[in-house]
Design a protein around this motif. Structure first.
Motif, PDB file in Angstrom:
ATOM      1  N   ALA A 173       0.738  -1.306  -0.078  1.00 25.36           N
ATOM      2  CA  ALA A 173      -0.084  -0.030  -0.035  1.00 25.36           C
ATOM      3  C   ALA A 173       0.922   1.109  -0.160  1.00 25.36           C
ATOM      4  O   ALA A 173       0.640   2.218  -0.728  1.00 25.36           O
ATOM      5  CB  ALA A 173      -0.869  -0.027   1.247  1.00 25.36           C
ATOM      6  N   SER A 174       1.836   1.367   0.896  1.00 25.26           N
ATOM      7  CA  SER A 174       2.782   2.513   0.641  1.00 25.26           C
ATOM      8  C   SER A 174       3.681   2.698  -0.425  1.00 25.26           C
ATOM      9  O   SER A 174       3.773   3.686  -0.933  1.00 25.26           O
ATOM     10  CB  SER A 174       3.692   2.476   2.090  1.00 25.26           C
ATOM     11  N   LYS A 176       2.487   1.656  -3.411  1.00 27.04           N
ATOM     12  CA  LYS A 176       1.312   2.362  -4.439  1.00 27.04           C
ATOM     13  C   LYS A 176       1.270   3.825  -4.195  1.00 27.04           C
ATOM     14  O   LYS A 176       1.277   4.585  -5.065  1.00 27.04           O
ATOM     15  CB  LYS A 176       0.111   1.508  -4.307  1.00 27.04           C
ATOM     16  N   ASP A 177       1.098   4.049  -2.644  1.00 25.29           N
ATOM     17  CA  ASP A 177       0.947   5.499  -2.447  1.00 25.29           C
ATOM     18  C   ASP A 177       2.135   6.345  -2.971  1.00 25.29           C
ATOM     19  O   ASP A 177       1.877   7.387  -3.411  1.00 25.29           O
ATOM     20  CB  ASP A 177       0.793   5.747  -1.073  1.00 25.29           C
TER      21      ASP A 177
END
Length: 194
Positions: A173-174, A176-177
């Motif tokens: 998730a980080s 992608k962010d």
């Protein structure tokens, strides 16, 4: 719109460094994005002296041919992903010297970071961000922190030597962010420079 050319910079030059592993991983992740064309930039490939110019290249051209070669390389990119090791709560000396060897070429460009170590290089990435402000760069809010159990799972010291894909549930998730933000800021700064 043309692709953003992103330099993935390995910050450590030690013979036993771990940085190659996350660098190759984030290079692949970045190149999976249709907006990005990423390239690995290894500080080992540049024989940079400790900064010894009369002044920053913001004020006068550098004289050292290796520094000029480094500046030309950095000048090719629209943005960067720094793969950050943490040495005593800061970035490596090699990375600080490389940052100091250019100024104009860093200006008004975006960067993200992937940090590794027991605390995921959190303090080193904060150190990098403050340097980035002085270099007139834009940092992504999100960074990728490979720390704690994830770090020991993929690092040889942890004796597990798992592939990076094994920790993607924790850091996906980080990642992608950070890449989303790098694309946004990269396009914004590229358009503004144009």
């Amino acid at each position: 719109m043309s692709k953003l050319k992103i330099g993935v910079i390995i910050s450590s030059t030690r013979p036993t460094r771990f940085g190659d592993v996350p660098a190759k991983w984030i290079l692949e992740k970045a190149n999976e994005r249709p907006e990005i064309e990423a390239e690995l930039v290894d500080l080992r490939d540049f024989d940079l002296p400790f900064f010894d110019e009369m002044a920053s290249n913001a004020w006068m051209p550098s004289q050292n041919p290796e520094a000029v070669r480094w500046q030309k390389k950095i000048g090719e990119f629209h943005g960067f992903i720094f793969v950050v090791a943490e040495y005593n709560r800061a970035i490596t000396g090699a990375l600080k010297n490389a940052l100091d060897q250019a100024y104009v070429e860093w200006n008004k460009k975006a960067f993200g970071a992937v940090g590794y170590g027991t605390v995921g290089a959190a303090r080193a990435i904060e150190n990098l961000r403050t340097i980035g402000v002085e270099l007139q760069m834009v940092s992504t809010r999100s960074a990728v922190h490979i720390g704690g159990g994830d770090f020991f799972a993929v690092h040889p010291l942890g004796q597990q030597n798992k592939p990076m894909s094994d920790i993607e549930p924790s850091i996906g998730a980080s990642t992608k962010d950070m890449l989303d933000q790098l694309i946004w800021w990269g396009n914004a700064t590229k358009a503004a420079r144009g």
